[in-house]
Write a protein that holds these residues in place. Structure first.
Motif, PDB file in Angstrom:
ATOM      1  N   LEU A   1       0.851  -1.185   0.000  1.00  0.00           N
ATOM      2  CA  LEU A   1       0.000   0.000   0.000  1.00  0.00           C
ATOM      3  C   LEU A   1       0.885   1.232   0.000  1.00  0.00           C
ATOM      4  O   LEU A   1       1.650   1.457   0.930  1.00  0.00           O
ATOM      5  CB  LEU A   1      -0.906  -0.005   1.230  1.00  0.00           C
ATOM      6  N   ASP A   2       0.816   2.002  -1.072  1.00  0.00           N
ATOM      7  CA  ASP A   2       1.676   3.173  -1.165  1.00  0.00           C
ATOM      8  C   ASP A   2       0.849   4.435  -1.357  1.00  0.00           C
ATOM      9  O   ASP A   2      -0.379   4.389  -1.445  1.00  0.00           O
ATOM     10  CB  ASP A   2       2.723   2.996  -2.266  1.00  0.00           C
TER      11      ASP A   2
ATOM     12  N   LEU B   1      -7.619   0.175   3.182  1.00  0.00           N
ATOM     13  CA  LEU B   1      -6.649  -0.006   4.265  1.00  0.00           C
ATOM     14  C   LEU B   1      -6.870  -1.312   5.014  1.00  0.00           C
ATOM     15  O   LEU B   1      -8.006  -1.764   5.165  1.00  0.00           O
ATOM     16  CB  LEU B   1      -6.742   1.154   5.262  1.00  0.00           C
ATOM     17  N   PRO B   2      -5.795  -1.906   5.504  1.00  0.00           N
ATOM     18  CA  PRO B   2      -5.947  -3.089   6.357  1.00  0.00           C
ATOM     19  C   PRO B   2      -6.730  -2.724   7.625  1.00  0.00           C
ATOM     20  O   PRO B   2      -6.722  -1.568   8.058  1.00  0.00           O
ATOM     21  CB  PRO B   2      -4.504  -3.462   6.720  1.00  0.00           C
TER      22      PRO B   2
ATOM     23  N   SER C   1       4.175   2.076   8.960  1.00  0.00           N
ATOM     24  CA  SER C   1       3.723   0.817   9.567  1.00  0.00           C
ATOM     25  C   SER C   1       2.201   0.752   9.602  1.00  0.00           C
ATOM     26  O   SER C   1       1.582   0.591   8.579  1.00  0.00           O
ATOM     27  CB  SER C   1       4.372   0.588  10.930  1.00  0.00           C
ATOM     28  N   SER C   2       1.576   0.885  10.759  1.00  0.00           N
ATOM     29  CA  SER C   2       0.111   0.767  10.826  1.00  0.00           C
ATOM     30  C   SER C   2      -0.575   2.126  10.965  1.00  0.00           C
ATOM     31  O   SER C   2      -1.705   2.214  11.424  1.00  0.00           O
ATOM     32  CB  SER C   2      -0.289  -0.123  12.005  1.00  0.00           C
TER      33      SER C   2
ATOM     34  N   ALA D   1      -5.285   7.390  -5.233  1.00  0.00           N
ATOM     35  CA  ALA D   1      -6.340   6.840  -6.096  1.00  0.00           C
ATOM     36  C   ALA D   1      -7.660   6.733  -5.329  1.00  0.00           C
ATOM     37  O   ALA D   1      -8.721   7.059  -5.859  1.00  0.00           O
ATOM     38  CB  ALA D   1      -5.923   5.487  -6.647  1.00  0.00           C
ATOM     39  N   ALA D   2      -7.591   6.296  -4.074  1.00  0.00           N
ATOM     40  CA  ALA D   2      -8.804   6.211  -3.257  1.00  0.00           C
ATOM     41  C   ALA D   2      -9.372   7.611  -2.998  1.00  0.00           C
ATOM     42  O   ALA D   2     -10.589   7.822  -3.089  1.00  0.00           O
ATOM     43  CB  ALA D   2      -8.505   5.506  -1.936  1.00  0.00           C
ATOM     44  N   LEU D   3      -8.493   8.561  -2.711  1.00  0.00           N
ATOM     45  CA  LEU D   3      -8.952   9.921  -2.420  1.00  0.00           C
ATOM     46  C   LEU D   3      -9.490  10.626  -3.658  1.00  0.00           C
ATOM     47  O   LEU D   3     -10.284  11.564  -3.540  1.00  0.00           O
ATOM     48  CB  LEU D   3      -7.825  10.736  -1.784  1.00  0.00           C
TER      49      LEU D   3
END
Length: 108
Positions: free
Chosen positions: A5-6, A71-72, A39-40, A12-14
């Motif tokens: 996830l970069d 997102l995770p 990280s998280s 792209a989501a925004l």
């Protein structure tokens, strides 16, 4: 957060979040100032076209909704509204300016 996830995936989501008053997405409008992935954690600093923007809360809520889709589960995004530097039409992408009928002279 997975390394896969970069910031481009986040952008792209925004891009799915549209400012309803302008009819353009918040990335191409130049409202997203900073994306920091660590990280998280995910930190996004963004602004509105005006501090008095009546759609600000809705736009931020829409951004959280789109981020949750990619997102995770263990990643908690934080969106901070910032007012410096103040937004200006020159911050829009060229494609966005052209789509809205603004030219460079209007953006200065």
């Amino acid at each position: 957060m997975t390394a896969a996830l970069d910031t481009e995936q986040i952008r792209a989501a925004l891009r799915k979040v549209v400012d309803p008053e302008v009819g353009a997405n918040i990335v191409d409008l130049g409202l997203v100032y900073r994306i920091e992935v660590d990280s998280s954690k995910l930190l996004i600093e963004m602004t509105m076209t005006s501090p008095a923007c009546p759609m600000g809360e809705m736009i931020v809520d829409d951004a959280y909704t789109e981020l949750e889709r990619i997102l995770p589960a263990d990643c908690q995004p934080e969106i901070r509204l910032v007012w410096e530097p103040p937004w200006a039409p020159s911050m829009m992408s060229e494609k966005c300016r052209l789509g809205l009928g603004w030219n460079e002279a209007d953006s200065a």
